[in-house]
Design a protein around this motif. Structure first.
Motif, PDB file in Angstrom:
ATOM      1  N   GLN A 193       0.830  -1.197   0.000  1.00 26.73           N
ATOM      2  CA  GLN A 193       0.000   0.000   0.000  1.00 26.73           C
ATOM      3  C   GLN A 193       0.870   1.255   0.000  1.00 26.73           C
ATOM      4  OE1 GLN A 193      -3.863  -0.225   0.350  1.00 26.73           O
ATOM      5  NE2 GLN A 193      -2.899  -1.906  -0.741  1.00 26.73           N
ATOM      6  N   ALA A 194       1.933   1.245   0.807  1.00 25.48           N
ATOM      7  CA  ALA A 194       2.847   2.387   0.827  1.00 25.48           C
ATOM      8  C   ALA A 194       3.598   2.506  -0.498  1.00 25.48           C
ATOM      9  CB  ALA A 194       3.832   2.239   1.983  1.00 25.48           C
ATOM     10  N   GLN A 195       3.985   1.374  -1.052  1.00 27.39           N
ATOM     11  CA  GLN A 195       4.696   1.384  -2.325  1.00 27.39           C
ATOM     12  C   GLN A 195       3.834   1.979  -3.439  1.00 27.39           C
ATOM     13  OE1 GLN A 195       5.234  -2.355  -4.292  1.00 27.39           O
ATOM     14  NE2 GLN A 195       7.254  -1.829  -5.071  1.00 27.39           N
ATOM     15  N   HIS A 196       2.546   1.676  -3.392  1.00 30.39           N
ATOM     16  CA  HIS A 196       1.645   2.232  -4.402  1.00 30.39           C
ATOM     17  C   HIS A 196       1.585   3.749  -4.299  1.00 30.39           C
ATOM     18  CE1 HIS A 196      -0.615  -1.877  -4.548  1.00 30.39           C
ATOM     19  NE2 HIS A 196       0.495  -1.878  -5.265  1.00 30.39           N
ATOM     20  N   VAL A 197       1.620   4.274  -3.067  1.00 36.75           N
ATOM     21  CA  VAL A 197       1.603   5.720  -2.878  1.00 36.75           C
ATOM     22  C   VAL A 197       2.854   6.343  -3.485  1.00 36.75           C
ATOM     23  CG1 VAL A 197       1.624   7.569  -1.158  1.00 36.75           C
ATOM     24  CG2 VAL A 197       0.177   5.565  -0.819  1.00 36.75           C
ATOM     25  N   ILE A 198       4.020   5.746  -3.209  1.00 38.13           N
ATOM     26  CA  ILE A 198       5.277   6.275  -3.740  1.00 38.13           C
ATOM     27  C   ILE A 198       5.317   6.137  -5.268  1.00 38.13           C
ATOM     28  CG2 ILE A 198       7.784   6.088  -3.649  1.00 38.13           C
ATOM     29  CD1 ILE A 198       7.505   4.849  -0.884  1.00 38.13           C
ATOM     30  N   SER A 199       4.931   4.960  -5.770  1.00 38.30           N
ATOM     31  CA  SER A 199       4.973   4.725  -7.219  1.00 38.30           C
ATOM     32  C   SER A 199       4.039   5.673  -7.957  1.00 38.30           C
ATOM     33  CB  SER A 199       4.595   3.276  -7.526  1.00 38.30           C
ATOM     34  OG  SER A 199       5.503   2.383  -6.915  1.00 38.30           O
ATOM     35  N   ARG A 200       2.914   6.002  -7.334  1.00 39.77           N
ATOM     36  CA  ARG A 200       1.982   6.924  -7.973  1.00 39.77           C
ATOM     37  C   ARG A 200       2.623   8.293  -8.174  1.00 39.77           C
ATOM     38  NH1 ARG A 200      -1.790   6.906  -4.322  1.00 39.77           N
ATOM     39  NH2 ARG A 200      -2.533   4.864  -4.999  1.00 39.77           N
ATOM     40  N   GLU A 201       3.418   8.736  -7.204  1.00 41.44           N
ATOM     41  CA  GLU A 201       4.093  10.019  -7.342  1.00 41.44           C
ATOM     42  C   GLU A 201       5.156   9.957  -8.422  1.00 41.44           C
ATOM     43  OE1 GLU A 201       5.088  12.504  -4.154  1.00 41.44           O
ATOM     44  OE2 GLU A 201       3.920  11.410  -2.662  1.00 41.44           O
ATOM     45  N   PHE A 202       5.873   8.839  -8.493  1.00 40.83           N
ATOM     46  CA  PHE A 202       6.858   8.686  -9.563  1.00 40.83           C
ATOM     47  C   PHE A 202       6.180   8.700 -10.932  1.00 40.83           C
ATOM     48  CE2 PHE A 202       9.786   6.752  -6.336  1.00 40.83           C
ATOM     49  CZ  PHE A 202      10.825   7.646  -6.521  1.00 40.83           C
ATOM     50  N   ASN A 203       5.033   8.050 -11.050  1.00 47.39           N
ATOM     51  CA  ASN A 203       4.337   7.970 -12.332  1.00 47.39           C
ATOM     52  C   ASN A 203       3.781   9.330 -12.765  1.00 47.39           C
ATOM     53  OD1 ASN A 203       4.858   5.215 -12.469  1.00 47.39           O
ATOM     54  ND2 ASN A 203       2.921   4.675 -11.466  1.00 47.39           N
ATOM     55  N   ASN A 204       3.447  10.185 -11.813  1.00 49.47           N
ATOM     56  CA  ASN A 204       2.849  11.487 -12.147  1.00 49.47           C
ATOM     57  C   ASN A 204       3.845  12.459 -12.759  1.00 49.47           C
ATOM     58  OD1 ASN A 204       0.351  10.682 -11.253  1.00 49.47           O
ATOM     59  ND2 ASN A 204       0.628  11.508  -9.185  1.00 49.47           N
TER      60      ASN A 204
END
Length: 612
Positions: free
Chosen positions: A388-399
């Protein structure tokens, strides 16, 4: 006129006379005293009826009741009544106190020894073998010959020290790699600790043999017990010098061979000489208590997982609906493990000399499987929190993927810097990653360097920084990630094939294997227990046993889902591993209870028909 004896109504509530009160206080005073040494054979031969020793057990016929037995004419029915109603002593406070050292060791090794690959798993199993069978050897003596005295308490103190010795080597326990200096030192200390344990048991059995000589009963098997313990202790002492010389890197295997031989020797002699058998002892209760301890370790482990989930409430997801369901399912799995074992383990019965011994030893793979299963529950709970935390970080990288290369570089570094500071802002967590100070130096350097002038080394540095961020988050959630043996010479963090959490995923591929295998073994053991705890089985008993074997096979087949890579990856990355186990166990539990209900009604109807 003769005086009438006081009735119950006349004496009820009557205060005791001063003389009776003094006698009671005197008895309490006497109960606080200890003899220097008491006969270890009281439990079997009743050679001493002092207040300080075990009270003699009732015979089988006394336990069943004379009227009940005499009214049965059929010999087979009479034997079954005697079999089903055997009374045994309860565990003493000293035995329960010894169990606390076992659970402390188990908690310690589980908290410091992370099972992330084959070698660490085997090392954990090796430690568990030493711990469990040392507990078993001490328990097999206690349930038969332990009688409270100054001498016995001194022997107990040595056994407590042995358990502390086990705990002292648990931190760096890794017998699979004998090239490490710490490994050799730990093996030496473990050999000396085992030697002390077995020499102590040899002395205890020797003292019991000395008392047996007085009554001319059971001396030979007790001498054999004592000799076996001294021989085992001598072998452990020899292994100490072998480890010190370092000439035989696999010499530790001899420890486990000796452990197997000494257990077989004690059980065989106890089966051949019935006078020192485990009949009318509380072996069943001791195994039940140890099972409670092992399951209780699962509760401790899950509470640690709950604490980890709470830690991720800032830059992670913290509590969500999926995590709440996973934690609830894990707790229910532990509760159902308790029900599956204790609902089908009758108390106060003797299974038969040979059957009881096999039943007791089968608890080793059962307890080991429970430990691995509950550790898997913790791992999957924390892994989903980490995802769940990784998804939060990855979402910022993807943006930031549509920006220019320089802007992309700066935004990436800003995200890394923000999460690194969150992980280590309290100054105490900087020891989690040894690269912390390297990270804080590299990030400003990469930010000031134009992207067009980056070399392959600069790109690789950014790739390592990003990987260390994800590793740091994994460590933050209690996931131990082994360091790669060789660093990659080139990493392109902007490549679509770049995966900063690849090492973490590899850990959980391994967890997946032992998690479902452990649950399969649990139900195989439950099926075997079902064959041992019923001397006379009907068709319903066989159906219940078959159900457990089928569920064990089901869990093993679930582990083979990795044969389909796509399904395997999707399943690992989902919140379903723990809920699937919970659902399968819940359905099995209900089916088992329905089978039990049909068996009860069938037997009750048959008994009513025969009584007409």
């Amino acid at each position: 006129m003769a005086m009438r004896r006081p009735t119950m109504a006349m004496t009820f509530g009557q205060k005791p006379t001063p003389k009776a009160g003094a006698q009671q206080r005197l008895k309490q005073r006497q109960g606080q005293l200890l003899p220097w040494i008491a006969s270890p054979l009281t439990h079997f031969f009743h050679t001493n009826h002092d207040e300080h020793v075990h009270k003699p057990l009732r015979t089988t016929e006394e336990a069943a009741g004379p009227t009940k037995v005499q009214n049965v004419s059929n010999v087979a029915e009479k034997d079954e009544i005697l079999y089903e109603e055997i009374e045994a002593e309860e565990a003493t406070s000293g035995e329960l106190f010894y169990d606390l050292f076992f659970v402390a060791n188990l908690t310690t090794i589980t908290s410091v020894h992370y099972m992330t690959d084959y070698n660490t798993l085997i090392s954990y199993i090796f430690f568990f073998i030493i711990l469990w069978f040392s507990w078993l050897q001490t328990t097999l003596y206690d349930i038969r010959f332990s009688v409270d005295s100054v001498y016995e308490r001194c022997m107990k103190a040595i056994h407590f020290a042995v358990m502390i010795g086990f705990a002292s080597v648990s931190t760096n326990w890794n017998p699979m790699d004998t090239t490490l200096p710490s490994t050799v030192a730990n093996l030496q200390f473990m050999a000396i600790t085992l030697m002390a344990s077995r020499f102590t048991l040899g002395i205890q059995y020797g003292v019991a043999a000395g008392y047996a000589r007085r009554v001319n009963k059971g001396m030979l098997p007790l001498i054999l017990h004592s000799a076996m313990m001294f021989i085992a202790g001598a072998v452990y002492l020899g292994l100490f010098f072998v480890f010190r010389n370092g000439t035989q890197p696999r010499a530790y295997i001899a420890m486990f061979i000796v452990i197997a031989v000494e257990v077989i020797a004690v059980l065989v002699t106890s089966a051949v000489w019935k006078v020192v058998s485990f009949k009318m002892t509380h072996l069943v209760e001791r195994m039940g208590l140890l099972t409670l301890i092992v399951i209780g370790e699962g509760i401790i482990v899950m509470l640690k997982a709950v604490n980890v989930v709470e830690k991720g409430s800032a830059y992670g997801r913290g509590w969500s609906a999926s995590i709440f369901c996973i934690v609830g399912a894990a707790v229910m799995v532990i509760y159902m493990l308790y029900m599956f074992y204790f609902d089908y383990t009758p108390r106060g019965v003797h299974y038969g000399t040979i059957r009881q011994q096999f039943w007791a030893v089968l608890h080793f793979p059962y307890h080991l499987s429970i430990v691995l299963a509950v550790e898997g529950l913790r791992q999957w709970t924390t892994y989903w929190s980490y995802l769940q935390a990784q998804h939060v970080i990855s979402r910022e990288f993807n943006n930031v993927g549509t920006l220019s290369r320089d802007a992309l570089k700066n935004q990436t570094l800003d995200i890394i810097d923000k999460y690194v500071e969150y992980l280590y802002h309290d100054e105490t967590s900087k020891t989690i990653l040894k690269q912390y100070y390297l990270l804080v130096d590299e990030i400003p350097y990469l930010r000031d360097l134009p992207i067009d002038s980056w070399s392959v080394e600069n790109q690789t540095t950014l790739g390592h920084v990003t990987t260390d961020l994800f590793r740091g988050y994994a460590e933050f959630y209690g996931i131990k990630v082994p360091k790669a043996k060789t660093e990659q010479t080139f990493l392109d963090p902007f490549s679509p094939d770049y995966d900063p959490s690849k090492d973490i995923t590899a850990v959980y591929r391994f967890v997946f294997t032992y998690f479902f295998t452990a649950f399969g073994c649990i139900f195989f053991m439950l099926g075997l227990f079902g064959l041992f705890v019923r001397r006379k089985k009907d068709v319903w008993d066989y159906i219940a046993v078959t159900l457990r074997f089928v569920v064990g096979i089901t869990f093993c087949l679930l582990e083979r889902i990795k044969a389909d890579p796509l399904m395997y990856d999707d399943f690992i990355a989902s919140p379903w591993p723990i809920p699937v186990v919970c659902i399968v166990m819940f359905i099995t539990l209900w089916m088992d209870k329905i089978i039990g209900l049909f068996a009860y009604r069938r037997m009750k109807g048959k008994m009513n028909y025969n009584s007409v």
